[in-house]
Design an enzyme around this catalytic site. Structure first.
Site, mmCIF file in Angstrom:
data_model
loop_
_atom_site.group_PDB
_atom_site.id
_atom_site.type_symbol
_atom_site.label_atom_id
_atom_site.label_comp_id
_atom_site.label_asym_id
_atom_site.label_seq_id
_atom_site.Cartn_x
_atom_site.Cartn_y
_atom_site.Cartn_z
ATOM 1 N N TYR A 7 -2.777 -4.554 7.248
ATOM 2 C CA TYR A 7 -1.881 -3.406 7.284
ATOM 3 C C TYR A 7 -0.657 -4.167 7.816
ATOM 4 C CZ TYR A 7 -1.063 1.408 8.790
ATOM 5 O OH TYR A 7 -0.452 2.778 8.493
ATOM 6 N N HIS A 62 5.570 0.037 5.666
ATOM 7 C CA HIS A 62 4.508 0.756 5.378
ATOM 8 C C HIS A 62 3.852 1.462 6.516
ATOM 9 C CE1 HIS A 62 0.843 2.354 3.385
ATOM 10 N NE2 HIS A 62 0.015 1.465 4.220
ATOM 11 N N ARG A 93 1.722 10.994 11.977
ATOM 12 C CA ARG A 93 2.102 11.379 13.322
ATOM 13 C C ARG A 93 3.604 11.783 13.538
ATOM 14 N NH1 ARG A 93 -1.187 6.686 12.931
ATOM 15 N NH2 ARG A 93 0.732 5.513 13.574
ATOM 16 N N GLU A 129 -0.573 -4.246 -3.276
ATOM 17 C CA GLU A 129 -1.095 -5.307 -2.484
ATOM 18 C C GLU A 129 -1.034 -6.574 -3.089
ATOM 19 O OE1 GLU A 129 -4.036 -4.648 0.318
ATOM 20 O OE2 GLU A 129 -4.022 -2.465 0.346
ATOM 21 N N GLN A 188 -9.962 9.784 2.881
ATOM 22 C CA GLN A 188 -9.610 9.091 4.098
ATOM 23 C C GLN A 188 -8.997 9.773 5.250
ATOM 24 O OE1 GLN A 188 -6.144 6.336 2.850
ATOM 25 N NE2 GLN A 188 -5.952 5.321 4.774
ATOM 26 N N TYR A 212 -11.479 9.017 8.661
ATOM 27 C CA TYR A 212 -10.975 7.712 9.210
ATOM 28 C C TYR A 212 -10.975 7.652 10.782
ATOM 29 C CZ TYR A 212 -6.261 8.747 10.654
ATOM 30 O OH TYR A 212 -4.932 9.052 11.455
ATOM 31 N N SER A 224 -11.607 -1.323 -6.096
ATOM 32 C CA SER A 224 -10.204 -2.207 -5.748
ATOM 33 C C SER A 224 -10.036 -3.068 -6.902
ATOM 34 C CB SER A 224 -10.288 -2.908 -4.657
ATOM 35 O OG SER A 224 -10.883 -2.201 -3.483
ATOM 36 N N THR A 254 -0.746 -2.441 1.921
ATOM 37 C CA THR A 254 0.236 -1.955 1.133
ATOM 38 C C THR A 254 1.601 -2.609 1.654
ATOM 39 O OG1 THR A 254 -0.839 0.156 1.191
ATOM 40 C CG2 THR A 254 1.520 0.065 0.260
#
Ligand code: MN
Length: 424
Positions: free
Chosen positions: A137, A142, A151, A210, A249, A253, A266, A358
């Site tokens: 990540y 991103h 958030r 990615e 997700q 998660y 993927s 990403t």
């Protein structure tokens, strides 16, 4: 050992179009089925797929220490396990054999006939038997976008983000080569105002732009590697679409992270471009502030300038470029990811794959997912056929492309493409 294969002045006796991703300076590795349905390891120059198994049987790698069946396999794992010296010797040899100034193979029409195929006549396979797959990540843009969407824009990054290359263990069984269709996943989701969750087709199917790197054997269980040596264990890179069902997700998660919203599929590009081939395209990664802990501190010039493009192609429609990003935007480098991965003693093996996460850039047109490009569907994208997209529709094809370019040479990764089929 010198990487003579990268010499920008080299020309091949095989025809290479000017804008090809595969000039003689690239020499990637892949696995394909020949028109006679024989599986072999190969490379690519221009629009020609080259059978390394056949080349080896004909004696063209004679003085390089390789097992007889090194290239007569359905994965690159044994070749990758042999390590960097072997990779360089083989890549240098291929560059020599196909150099316009070398007549050894050029003057052997019977050999050329069994070694060289039109790339459209071969069927590309997964290049490696992927043991473990980890997804990071690593793009600050991103992580900031996602944090802002879900958030709080003022505290978009979690407190650990600037100190740790955040990652999770993914699922390797559902990694497929470019060209494989993707089935829209079923799953459990809960609409924000619904009292109860429901089960059905994902409504928020997304792509993630990615790249991923593939390793050779790195460390024994209980040991770790230093940041200085990390790149020695990286064989090469592929384009990687980490398909994501945002609604699945979002519901699943917490607290353990991504699960079925990611593991349904993927896609990777089939040709692995070696880290050696990418050497001319080294650049600085973003300045890290605060400085990472000493075990993650790295010398400069530790990233690569790789242009990354994402396209959506509707059924019977044309390709629409929806994102232009670059590998160099990644905050945490591959070496930092790999060093961090082994820092607790976890062993990383030949054929393991690490996704970058990403890769989004600083501008709106450089975001690497629909989630960011449409800001969670609030700002739909207009396609050239007049339709709109908040996320990916059934029958859409998502195509990722990537290339490096300087004044002398351009090398690329080909295509990472997948078409979405309706849920079953
Ligand atoms: Mn991802």
């Amino acid at each position: 050992m010198q990487i003579t294969a990268n010499d920008p002045s080299r020309k091949s006796w095989l025809n290479v179009a000017k804008d090809s991703d595969f000039p003689i300076q690239n020499i990637p590795f892949g696995v394909f089925l020949t028109p006679e349905n024989i599986i072999t390891i190969g490379t690519r120059i221009g629009d020609y797929a080259i059978d390394l198994g056949a080349l080896h049987q004909l004696g063209y790698f004679k003085d390089i220490p390789l097992t007889d069946d090194m290239f007569l396999q359905d994965s690159l794992n044994d070749f990758i396990a042999d390590g960097r010296i072997t990779w360089r010797l083989v890549r240098n040899r291929i560059a020599n054999l196909f150099d316009i100034n070398n007549r050894t193979l050029q003057d052997q029409p019977e050999h050329r006939e069994v070694v060289i195929f039109d790339v459209n006549e071969v069927e590309m396979q997964l290049p490696v038997d992927i043991g473990d797959y980890t997804d990071f990540y690593a793009s600050k843009e991103h992580a900031t976008n996602v944090g802002s969407i879900f958030r709080d824009p003022k505290n978009a990054l979690m407190p650990n983000w600037l100190h740790i290359p955040i990652g999770y263990h993914g699922r390797s069984s559902s990694i497929v080569p470019s060209g494989t269709s993707i089935r829209r996943p079923m799953g459990q989701t809960k609409a924000p105002n619904a009292a109860q969750p429901t089960f059905g087709p994902s409504k928020l199917l997304d792509f993630e732009l990615e790249m991923a790197f593939i390793t050779t054997d790195v460390n024994h269980l209980g040991e770790s590697i230093s940041i200085e040596e990390a790149e020695d264990y990286i064989f090469g890179l592929v384009l990687f679409n980490d398909w994501s069902a945002r609604d699945i997700q979002g519901w699943e998660y917490v607290p353990l992270g991504p699960f079925l919203g990611k593991s349904f599929a993927s896609t990777i590009s089939p040709w692995i471009v070696t880290l050696d081939a990418l050497q001319p395209f080294r650049v600085e990664s973003p300045k890290q502030d605060p400085a990472p802990l000493p075990y993650l501190q790295q010398k400069p010039n530790n990233s690569f300038d790789i242009h990354l493009h994402a396209y959506i192609k509707p059924l019977n429609g044309e390709e629409n470029l929806v994102a232009k990003s670059n590998f160099k935007y990644m905050y945490w480098t591959m070496a930092q990811q790999l060093t961090h991965h082994t820092s607790n003693g976890c062993n990383v093996r030949t054929g393991d794959m690490m996704g970058s996460g990403t890769i989004s850039g600083p501008t709106k047109d450089s975001y690497g997912s629909m989630l960011e490009l449409t800001w969670k569907g609030t700002q739909p994208l207009k396609l050239s056929d007049g339709t709109e997209r908040k996320f990916i529709n059934d029958h859409d094809t998502v195509i990722l492309r990537g290339y490096c370019e300087n004044e002398k040479v351009r090398i690329g990764f080909g295509e990472c493409s997948g078409k979405v089929l309706p849920a079953r």
